[in-house]
Design an enzyme around this catalytic site. Structure first.
Site, PDB file in Angstrom:
ATOM      1  N   GLN A 292       0.838  -1.203   0.000  1.00 43.60           N
ATOM      2  CA  GLN A 292       0.000   0.000   0.000  1.00 43.60           C
ATOM      3  C   GLN A 292       0.873   1.252   0.000  1.00 43.60           C
ATOM      4  O   GLN A 292       1.809   1.349   0.787  1.00 43.60           O
ATOM      5  CB  GLN A 292      -0.901   0.005   1.244  1.00 43.60           C
ATOM      6  CG  GLN A 292      -1.869  -1.169   1.321  1.00 43.60           C
ATOM      7  CD  GLN A 292      -3.077  -1.012   0.408  1.00 43.60           C
ATOM      8  OE1 GLN A 292      -3.241  -0.002  -0.281  1.00 43.60           O
ATOM      9  NE2 GLN A 292      -3.936  -2.015   0.383  1.00 43.60           N
ATOM     10  N   TYR A 321      -6.423 -12.101  -1.679  1.00 40.54           N
ATOM     11  CA  TYR A 321      -5.704 -11.021  -2.352  1.00 40.54           C
ATOM     12  C   TYR A 321      -4.771 -10.378  -1.321  1.00 40.54           C
ATOM     13  O   TYR A 321      -4.822  -9.177  -1.070  1.00 40.54           O
ATOM     14  CB  TYR A 321      -6.661  -9.975  -2.931  1.00 40.54           C
ATOM     15  CG  TYR A 321      -7.728 -10.559  -3.818  1.00 40.54           C
ATOM     16  CD1 TYR A 321      -7.539 -10.616  -5.203  1.00 40.54           C
ATOM     17  CD2 TYR A 321      -8.914 -11.063  -3.286  1.00 40.54           C
ATOM     18  CE1 TYR A 321      -8.518 -11.163  -6.022  1.00 40.54           C
ATOM     19  CE2 TYR A 321      -9.890 -11.614  -4.098  1.00 40.54           C
ATOM     20  CZ  TYR A 321      -9.686 -11.667  -5.462  1.00 40.54           C
ATOM     21  OH  TYR A 321     -10.657 -12.203  -6.269  1.00 40.54           O
ATOM     22  N   GLU A 342      -2.765 -15.312  -2.758  1.00 36.90           N
ATOM     23  CA  GLU A 342      -2.264 -14.206  -3.584  1.00 36.90           C
ATOM     24  C   GLU A 342      -1.646 -14.813  -4.843  1.00 36.90           C
ATOM     25  O   GLU A 342      -1.043 -15.875  -4.787  1.00 36.90           O
ATOM     26  CB  GLU A 342      -1.246 -13.425  -2.743  1.00 36.90           C
ATOM     27  CG  GLU A 342      -0.212 -12.617  -3.484  1.00 36.90           C
ATOM     28  CD  GLU A 342      -0.790 -11.432  -4.234  1.00 36.90           C
ATOM     29  OE1 GLU A 342      -1.603 -10.688  -3.660  1.00 36.90           O
ATOM     30  OE2 GLU A 342      -0.441 -11.263  -5.412  1.00 36.90           O
ATOM     31  N   ASP A 390      -9.584  -8.077  -0.703  1.00 31.65           N
ATOM     32  CA  ASP A 390      -8.980  -6.792  -1.082  1.00 31.65           C
ATOM     33  C   ASP A 390      -8.524  -6.897  -2.533  1.00 31.65           C
ATOM     34  O   ASP A 390      -7.324  -6.895  -2.826  1.00 31.65           O
ATOM     35  CB  ASP A 390      -7.801  -6.504  -0.126  1.00 31.65           C
ATOM     36  CG  ASP A 390      -7.172  -5.136  -0.355  1.00 31.65           C
ATOM     37  OD1 ASP A 390      -7.699  -4.371  -1.168  1.00 31.65           O
ATOM     38  OD2 ASP A 390      -6.145  -4.851   0.287  1.00 31.65           O
ATOM     39  N   CYS A 417     -10.801  -0.768  -3.980  1.00 34.32           N
ATOM     40  CA  CYS A 417     -10.183   0.449  -4.524  1.00 34.32           C
ATOM     41  C   CYS A 417     -10.966   0.937  -5.743  1.00 34.32           C
ATOM     42  O   CYS A 417     -10.488   1.784  -6.482  1.00 34.32           O
ATOM     43  CB  CYS A 417      -8.721   0.185  -4.879  1.00 34.32           C
ATOM     44  SG  CYS A 417      -8.489  -1.163  -6.029  1.00 34.32           S
TER      45      CYS A 417
HETATM   46  N1  SAH Z   1      -4.217  -6.911   0.809  1.00 34.01           N
HETATM   47  C1  SAH Z   1      -2.948  -6.483   0.296  1.00 34.01           C
HETATM   48  C2  SAH Z   1      -2.888  -6.406  -1.246  1.00 34.01           C
HETATM   49  C3  SAH Z   1      -4.036  -5.755  -1.935  1.00 34.01           C
HETATM   50  S1  SAH Z   1      -3.766  -5.372  -3.642  1.00 34.01           S
HETATM   51  C4  SAH Z   1      -2.546  -5.161   0.908  1.00 34.01           C
HETATM   52  O1  SAH Z   1      -3.351  -4.490   1.553  1.00 34.01           O
HETATM   53  O2  SAH Z   1      -1.378  -4.757   0.754  1.00 34.01           O
HETATM   54  C5  SAH Z   1      -4.485  -6.710  -4.476  1.00 34.01           C
HETATM   55  C6  SAH Z   1      -3.600  -7.920  -4.570  1.00 34.01           C
HETATM   56  O3  SAH Z   1      -4.342  -8.919  -5.266  1.00 34.01           O
HETATM   57  C7  SAH Z   1      -2.302  -7.747  -5.317  1.00 34.01           C
HETATM   58  O4  SAH Z   1      -1.235  -8.170  -4.508  1.00 34.01           O
HETATM   59  C8  SAH Z   1      -2.453  -8.646  -6.549  1.00 34.01           C
HETATM   60  O5  SAH Z   1      -1.234  -9.249  -6.937  1.00 34.01           O
HETATM   61  C9  SAH Z   1      -3.443  -9.687  -6.063  1.00 34.01           C
HETATM   62  N2  SAH Z   1      -4.274 -10.388  -7.064  1.00 34.01           N
HETATM   63  C10 SAH Z   1      -4.754  -9.924  -8.225  1.00 34.01           C
HETATM   64  N3  SAH Z   1      -5.549 -10.825  -8.813  1.00 34.01           N
HETATM   65  C11 SAH Z   1      -5.599 -11.916  -7.997  1.00 34.01           C
HETATM   66  C12 SAH Z   1      -6.272 -13.159  -8.044  1.00 34.01           C
HETATM   67  N4  SAH Z   1      -7.055 -13.481  -9.058  1.00 34.01           N
HETATM   68  N5  SAH Z   1      -6.101 -13.998  -6.990  1.00 34.01           N
HETATM   69  C13 SAH Z   1      -5.291 -13.674  -5.964  1.00 34.01           C
HETATM   70  N6  SAH Z   1      -4.635 -12.515  -5.866  1.00 34.01           N
HETATM   71  C14 SAH Z   1      -4.772 -11.626  -6.875  1.00 34.01           C
END
Ligand code: SAH
Length: 459
Positions: A292, A321, A342, A390, A417
């Site tokens: 973030q 995620y 992830e 997320d 987001c």
């Molecule tokens: N919760 C974390 C990351 C949020 S961003 C934080 O707050 O820092 C969203 C994340 O989802 C990213 O790391 C991206 O790589 C991942 N992502 C995107 N598509 C995905 C999917 N289909 N399955 C799992 N993760 C995914």
């Protein structure tokens, strides 16, 4: 404004007109109409009367630029810096911060009504920042050759035309300062900036990431080719002049794609990560992992999400995620078990290291697409009491929603987001027996039109 003299009005490029701004688009452009024909206009606020010049037309709408503000809105700030709007660095910076926050909760409300047809969900006032500038802990800067000089800057919106910039306004000050030092070192060593038109030169982008609390810095050079003349000397000079730099990395992007990063990443100096803290835990963050970008607001966002989840020591929690595991690891010590999923491999490597680093033994992290891993968890009989999601801007995959509903968690906390996909997904959950009462927007991206929200869904 109505123009009663013209029947079949044809609006052409370069036309000049005076319009009243009636609305703002989701990305913060003013909307003005000439006989019903909408024009999108940067740096124009609702209620303002502006003289504009038409810069582009299509069948259904056009774009205009402000020539003169005839009547200004109370929500306008003085000293508007045009390049911040034109490059998209800070497309809302002409609005007072209070107006930006209101704009954001209105956007969320519109999406819930228009896209989700959800009329009984309450949207709370946006949680803002005390100092809504210089908040980004990461910079991603294109490097180009302009007049035979290496330049840093930002592309003009919807183009690859570099506008040189040295004050990036929303980046942490230390990052802007480091960029100045870095540019002079790169010039001294005559590093060849990339030339997009001819696909020549080498240095395409620079990424800098700084630990908000630790102040540790990582510099990533994104180049077309691996060989950079005198790179060892350059690195030595960098650490001499920027002692907070703990990591210098190189990523190679040989293709002319819009993807900033290519597949291969090397460590040129120091470690291949930096560390920072978030809500009391320490995290290793590597070059390609998502982290973030607004640390202060992330702590507020997560705290809100945990407050909504109202966790119990017996809870099994899923962090979907999960990036480098920050949501799950923040609460692991308060619950029975955490599972994270992830899709980026480096992020899962970081998440596992981060569990160890913080002496957390009840967290398991799995690489894969959340929608696939969830189906597997269901087959394996894994049940979560609380699910945190997320996702990126495109929101949740329908198959993910199906699988999560099948697991029957008591609560789902949705961190979003993008209010459009949030509204779409909330409507699907509503049909499946998960009800949202309140949406809390949190301003993670002041001066821009990006909107973050957190919502609790109860079964
Ligand atoms: N919760 C974390 C990351 C949020 S961003 C934080 O707050 O820092 C969203 C994340 O989802 C990213 O790391 C991206 O790589 C991942 N992502 C995107 N598509 C995905 C999917 N289909 N399955 C799992 N993760 C995914």
């Amino acid at each position: 404004m109505k123009n009663n003299n013209v029947k079949n009005l044809v609006i052409k490029k370069n036309d000049v007109a005076v319009v009243e701004i009636s609305d703002l688009t989701h990305d913060g452009m003013g909307v003005g109409k000439i006989d019903g024909y909408p024009l999108f206009i940067e740096n124009a606020l609702p209620g303002e009367v502006v003289q504009i010049q038409v810069v582009k037309t299509t069948k259904k709408f056009g774009f205009g630029k402000v020539l003169e503000i005839r009547e200004a809105s109370q929500n306008r700030v003085e000293d508007v810096q045009n390049h911040l709007i034109r490059t998209g660095i800070a497309p809302l910076h002409h609005m007072t911060y209070e107006a930006q926050l209101t704009f954001k909760e209105n956007q969320v409300e519109n999406c819930l009504k228009r896209i989700g047809k959800l009329t009984d969900v309450q949207v709370l006032p946006t949680i803002g920042m005390d100092h809504p500038f210089a908040y980004r802990n990461k910079a991603q800067i294109p490097v180009r050759k302009i007049d035979n000089q290496l330049e840093f800057g930002f592309f003009r919106k919807n183009s690859h035309h570099l506008v040189p910039v040295s004050d990036f306004f929303i980046q942490e000050q230390e990052i802007d300062d480091a960029l100045v030092v870095l540019k002079s070192i790169l010039k001294k060593y005559q590093v060849k900036a990339y030339d997009e038109e001819n696909d020549t030169g080498n240095l395409k982008n620079i990424m800098i990431r700084q630990g908000h609390y630790s102040k540790e810095m990582m510099i990533v050079f994104i180049t077309k080719k691996k060989k950079v003349f005198k790179i060892d000397d350059i690195c030595q000079q960098i650490i001499k002049e920027l002692p907070k730099v703990k990591s210098i990395m190189q990523n190679i992007q040989p293709d002319q794609l819009n993807n900033i990063f290519g597949d291969d990443t090397f460590c040129l100096y120091g470690q291949d990560y930096i560390t920072d803290t978030l809500l009391g835990n320490t995290y290793k963050i590597s070059a390609k992992s998502f982290y973030q970008i607004n640390t202060i607001q992330t702590e507020k966002l997560y705290s809100k999400a945990f407050e909504l989840a109202d966790l119990k020591p017996s809870d099994v929690v899923i962090d979907a995620y999960c990036g480098i595991g920050t949501i799950g690891l923040s609460i692991a010590k308060k619950v029975k078990q955490v599972y994270g999923v992830e899709v980026v491999k480096d992020a899962i490597t970081d998440a596992k290291l981060n569990a160890e680093l913080n002496h957390i033994k009840n967290a398991e992290f799995i690489i894969g697409k959340a929608e696939h891993v969830f189906e597997k968890w269901n087959e394996d009989g894994i049940h979560a009491d609380v699910l945190f999601v997320d996702p990126p801007r495109k929101g949740l995959d329908p198959s993910f929603i199906d699988a999560s509903v099948a697991m029957k968690p008591e609560k789902i906390v949705y961190v979003s987001c993008n209010p459009s996909t949030l509204a779409r997904d909330l409507a699907i959950y509503e049909e499946n027996g998960y009800h949202a009462k309140i949406v809390q927007p949190i301003d993670m991206f002041p001066q821009t039109a990006h909107i973050e929200s957190v919502v609790l869904l109860n079964r």
